[in-house]
Scaffold this active site. Structure first.
Site, PDB file in Angstrom:
ATOM      1  N   LYS A  76      66.357 100.052  15.418  1.00 16.80           N
ATOM      2  CA  LYS A  76      66.403 100.246  13.942  1.00 16.80           C
ATOM      3  C   LYS A  76      65.389  99.459  13.140  1.00 16.80           C
ATOM      4  O   LYS A  76      65.650  99.082  11.933  1.00 16.80           O
ATOM      5  CB  LYS A  76      67.996  99.990  13.491  1.00 16.80           C
ATOM      6  CG  LYS A  76      68.962 100.509  14.289  1.00 16.80           C
ATOM      7  CD  LYS A  76      68.673 101.760  15.123  1.00 16.80           C
ATOM      8  CE  LYS A  76      68.827 103.193  13.877  1.00 16.80           C
ATOM      9  NZ  LYS A  76      68.265 104.186  14.542  1.00 16.80           N
ATOM     10  N   GLY A  78      62.078 101.155  13.106  1.00 12.12           N
ATOM     11  CA  GLY A  78      61.085 101.933  13.138  1.00 12.12           C
ATOM     12  C   GLY A  78      60.647 102.528  14.361  1.00 12.12           C
ATOM     13  O   GLY A  78      59.197 103.103  14.426  1.00 12.12           O
ATOM     14  N   HIS A 148      63.187  97.678  24.311  1.00 13.60           N
ATOM     15  CA  HIS A 148      63.898  96.790  23.214  1.00 13.60           C
ATOM     16  C   HIS A 148      63.560  95.245  23.911  1.00 13.60           C
ATOM     17  O   HIS A 148      64.297  94.302  23.114  1.00 13.60           O
ATOM     18  CB  HIS A 148      65.187  97.104  22.915  1.00 13.60           C
ATOM     19  CG  HIS A 148      64.917  98.466  21.922  1.00 13.60           C
ATOM     20  ND1 HIS A 148      64.207  98.656  20.985  1.00 13.60           N
ATOM     21  CD2 HIS A 148      65.999  99.691  22.169  1.00 13.60           C
ATOM     22  CE1 HIS A 148      64.382  99.806  20.411  1.00 13.60           C
ATOM     23  NE2 HIS A 148      65.487 100.549  21.132  1.00 13.60           N
ATOM     24  N   ARG A 170      60.973  94.631  11.226  1.00 17.11           N
ATOM     25  CA  ARG A 170      61.441  95.177   9.913  1.00 17.11           C
ATOM     26  C   ARG A 170      62.185  94.043   9.193  1.00 17.11           C
ATOM     27  O   ARG A 170      62.966  93.246   9.913  1.00 17.11           O
ATOM     28  CB  ARG A 170      62.209  96.387  10.060  1.00 17.11           C
ATOM     29  CG  ARG A 170      62.771  96.994   8.987  1.00 17.11           C
ATOM     30  CD  ARG A 170      63.790  98.291   9.515  1.00 17.11           C
ATOM     31  NE  ARG A 170      63.911  99.347   8.105  1.00 17.11           N
ATOM     32  CZ  ARG A 170      64.433 100.214   8.198  1.00 17.11           C
ATOM     33  NH1 ARG A 170      65.250 100.474   8.975  1.00 17.11           N
ATOM     34  NH2 ARG A 170      64.520 100.789   6.916  1.00 17.11           N
ATOM     35  N   SER A 178      70.397  99.666   8.624  1.00 16.60           N
ATOM     36  CA  SER A 178      70.095 100.971   9.486  1.00 16.60           C
ATOM     37  C   SER A 178      71.018 100.978  10.746  1.00 16.60           C
ATOM     38  O   SER A 178      71.516 102.020  11.047  1.00 16.60           O
ATOM     39  CB  SER A 178      68.663 100.841   9.700  1.00 16.60           C
ATOM     40  OG  SER A 178      68.073 101.994  10.553  1.00 16.60           O
ATOM     41  N   TYR A 239      57.351  97.612   9.411  1.00 19.22           N
ATOM     42  CA  TYR A 239      58.091  98.681   8.843  1.00 19.22           C
ATOM     43  C   TYR A 239      57.345  99.009   7.529  1.00 19.22           C
ATOM     44  O   TYR A 239      56.805 100.039   7.079  1.00 19.22           O
ATOM     45  CB  TYR A 239      59.168  98.662   9.018  1.00 19.22           C
ATOM     46  CG  TYR A 239      60.028 100.015   8.571  1.00 19.22           C
ATOM     47  CD1 TYR A 239      60.134 100.994   9.390  1.00 19.22           C
ATOM     48  CD2 TYR A 239      60.310 100.334   7.287  1.00 19.22           C
ATOM     49  CE1 TYR A 239      60.643 102.174   9.063  1.00 19.22           C
ATOM     50  CE2 TYR A 239      61.063 101.455   6.965  1.00 19.22           C
ATOM     51  CZ  TYR A 239      61.142 102.568   7.739  1.00 19.22           C
ATOM     52  OH  TYR A 239      61.639 103.578   7.288  1.00 19.22           O
ATOM     53  N   ARG A 305      67.346 108.758   8.979  1.00 22.69           N
ATOM     54  CA  ARG A 305      68.116 108.611   7.642  1.00 22.69           C
ATOM     55  C   ARG A 305      67.436 108.655   6.401  1.00 22.69           C
ATOM     56  O   ARG A 305      66.825 109.638   6.067  1.00 22.69           O
ATOM     57  CB  ARG A 305      68.968 107.496   7.988  1.00 22.69           C
ATOM     58  CG  ARG A 305      70.452 107.307   7.250  1.00 22.69           C
ATOM     59  CD  ARG A 305      71.186 106.262   7.598  1.00 22.69           C
ATOM     60  NE  ARG A 305      70.452 104.897   7.229  1.00 22.69           N
ATOM     61  CZ  ARG A 305      70.482 104.350   5.816  1.00 22.69           C
ATOM     62  NH1 ARG A 305      71.436 104.587   4.976  1.00 22.69           N
ATOM     63  NH2 ARG A 305      69.816 103.085   5.620  1.00 22.69           N
ATOM     64  N   GLY A 307      64.826 105.971   5.522  1.00 22.85           N
ATOM     65  CA  GLY A 307      63.650 105.175   5.989  1.00 22.85           C
ATOM     66  C   GLY A 307      63.219 104.600   4.404  1.00 22.85           C
ATOM     67  O   GLY A 307      62.067 104.869   4.141  1.00 22.85           O
TER      68      GLY A 307
HETATM   69  P1  A3P Z   1      67.123 103.561   7.948  1.00 21.91           P
HETATM   70  O1  A3P Z   1      68.323 103.697   8.672  1.00 21.91           O
HETATM   71  O2  A3P Z   1      66.706 102.673   6.984  1.00 21.91           O
HETATM   72  O3  A3P Z   1      66.822 105.128   7.019  1.00 21.91           O
HETATM   73  P2  A3P Z   1      64.533 103.294  15.168  1.00 21.91           P
HETATM   74  O4  A3P Z   1      63.671 104.243  15.060  1.00 21.91           O
HETATM   75  O5  A3P Z   1      63.999 102.020  15.575  1.00 21.91           O
HETATM   76  O6  A3P Z   1      65.801 103.732  15.356  1.00 21.91           O
HETATM   77  O7  A3P Z   1      64.834 103.026  13.432  1.00 21.91           O
HETATM   78  C1  A3P Z   1      65.411 103.828  12.357  1.00 21.91           C
HETATM   79  C2  A3P Z   1      65.021 103.856  11.137  1.00 21.91           C
HETATM   80  O8  A3P Z   1      63.605 104.585  10.869  1.00 21.91           O
HETATM   81  C3  A3P Z   1      65.738 104.457  10.217  1.00 21.91           C
HETATM   82  O9  A3P Z   1      65.927 103.679   8.846  1.00 21.91           O
HETATM   83  C4  A3P Z   1      65.256 105.765  10.189  1.00 21.91           C
HETATM   84  O10 A3P Z   1      65.427 106.655   8.917  1.00 21.91           O
HETATM   85  C5  A3P Z   1      63.753 105.174  10.080  1.00 21.91           C
HETATM   86  N1  A3P Z   1      62.923 106.400  10.519  1.00 21.91           N
HETATM   87  C6  A3P Z   1      62.708 107.298  11.315  1.00 21.91           C
HETATM   88  N2  A3P Z   1      61.766 108.019  11.438  1.00 21.91           N
HETATM   89  C7  A3P Z   1      60.981 107.477  10.333  1.00 21.91           C
HETATM   90  C8  A3P Z   1      59.862 108.146   9.831  1.00 21.91           C
HETATM   91  N3  A3P Z   1      58.908 109.148  10.294  1.00 21.91           N
HETATM   92  N4  A3P Z   1      59.046 107.573   8.902  1.00 21.91           N
HETATM   93  C9  A3P Z   1      60.016 106.417   8.202  1.00 21.91           C
HETATM   94  N5  A3P Z   1      60.920 105.983   8.619  1.00 21.91           N
HETATM   95  C10 A3P Z   1      61.658 106.570   9.768  1.00 21.91           C
END
Ligand code: A3P
Length: 345
Positions: A76, A78, A148, A170, A178, A239, A305, A307
């Site tokens: 979570k 990015g 991870h 992040r 997130s 991020y 979600r 972002g």
């Molecule tokens: P939020 O929950 O704050 O929206 P991971 O990919 O490590 O699981 O992280 C998920 C987070 O990255 C979520 O944040 C998601 O919405 C965001 N995210 C996914 N794709 C993205 C993109 N293309 N650009 C920016 N943020 C993105």
């Protein structure tokens, strides 16, 4: 002894050694649940039980190539975004992002970023319990992988080879929020009615480092310290930096992984096109990401979600935010502060 037998013995030895070490610890030895999923402390980090065989298999069997590029992150932070960017940058000669070619032919339209860049501990070694060794010889070079696992526990060959690691960090407040939303999307958690008490409980765990691949500070500092000592080995991205200055960060990333943008590409808006293709809005609207599951217990759409930077303010009370923000103090003690996140509460 056949090679796979030998590697399995090594994996087994590592598991036994680790369980002996655990018995001597004063930390919780029993499994702890994180949103219905049990996890245990392993080599100083919290490892989900579902990957208990994959992690040591990865540690003992993976042989890095000098050309490998490995994306490392806490969940979570990015990861999905960076996977899409990395894949698109490295493969842009093979799969053009130019508006002049049919963009829908790009693999990003037909495969979720987690299928394009596989996680070692969830995907690459997933069949190891069946003694099924992954065949990594068919993966095009440079091979792209993700993990991870904290830096202290990655296989030796990753550390000693010339392969490169890209880390994304992040701020902990948005990372927690997130995580919270993501885990509530798990099939097993859909019936949970989340309350403030429940959130407080999970914040307590998060701040103690008790969450998958935590503690947070050990994870971030492990990779960050290596990026300071060995900048050609580890690139540390934020991020928030990718959000604020995507073009500049993409140039750093492309240069670091050995695929710098040419002047012609820069003039031809290739960087902007990659940013657009991999944007949250673009990925979210793709059929492949609206449907299907990337792991059996969670849908693709849960990966995308809001972002936003600072979304935590919509969910956390001031005292909850203060509790999580104290983690930044732990980072400061080791000389780390975010470049792009000031964290003013
Ligand atoms: P939020 O929950 O704050 O929206 P991971 O990919 O490590 O699981 O992280 C998920 C987070 O990255 C979520 O944040 C998601 O919405 C965001 N995210 C996914 N794709 C993205 C993109 N293309 N650009 C920016 N943020 C993105």
């Amino acid at each position: 002894m056949a090679t796979s037998e030998a590697t399995n013995t090594k994996t087994q030895e590592l598991l036994e050694e680790e369980s002996k070490k655990l018995e001597q610890l004063t930390l919780p030895k029993d499994q702890i649940m994180w949103f219905e999923y049990p996890m245990q402390l392993y080599q100083g980090f919290w490892r989900l039980n579902m990957i208990s065989e994959m992690v040591p298999a990865f540690q003992t069997q993976f042989q890095a190539l000098d050309t490998d590029i490995i994306l490392a992150s806490l969940p979570k932070t990015g990861t999905t975004w960076l996977k899409s960017l990395l894949f698109t940058i490295v493969n842009r000669k093979k799969f053009s992002v130019s508006v002049n070619t049919s963009i829908s032919q790009h693999p990003i339209h037909t495969q979720n970023p987690h299928e394009l860049v596989l996680h070692f501990e969830f995907e690459v070694y997933k069949n190891i319990h069946r003694n099924d060794q992954p065949d990594l010889t068919k993966i095009p070079i440079p091979r792209l992988f993700a993990t991870h696992i904290p830096y202290s526990s990655v296989p030796e060959s990753i550390k000693t080879s010339q392969c490169r690691i890209v880390y994304i960090g992040r701020n902990p407040l948005d990372n927690f929020i997130s995580f919270w939303h993501f885990c509530l999307q798990f099939d097993e958690c859909k019936s949970i009615k989340p309350s403030m008490e429940m959130m407080e409980e999970y914040i307590g765990m998060y701040c103690k480092g008790v969450f998958p691949f935590g503690p947070y500070e050990d994870h971030l500092l492990g990779y960050w310290k290596e990026s300071m000592q060995n900048p050609q080995k580890v690139l540390f991205l934020e991020y928030e930096g990718l959000k604020k200055e995507p073009k500049m960060q993409l140039k750093r990333l492309a240069e670091f992984v050995g695929f710098p943008f040419s002047e012609e590409e820069e003039k031809g808006n290739v960087i902007d096109e990659i940013i657009e293709l991999c944007s949250l809005k673009s990925l979210k609207e793709m059929e492949v990401n609206k449907n299907g599951k990337f792991y059996p217990w969670v849908e693709n759409k849960a990966l995308f979600r809001k972002g936003e930077v600072g979304d935590w303010a919509n969910y956390l009370t001031p005292s909850m935010a203060k509790q999580i923000d104290e983690m930044q103090e732990k980072l400061k003690k080791d000389g780390f502060s975010f470049t792009y996140y000031q964290g003013n509460l």
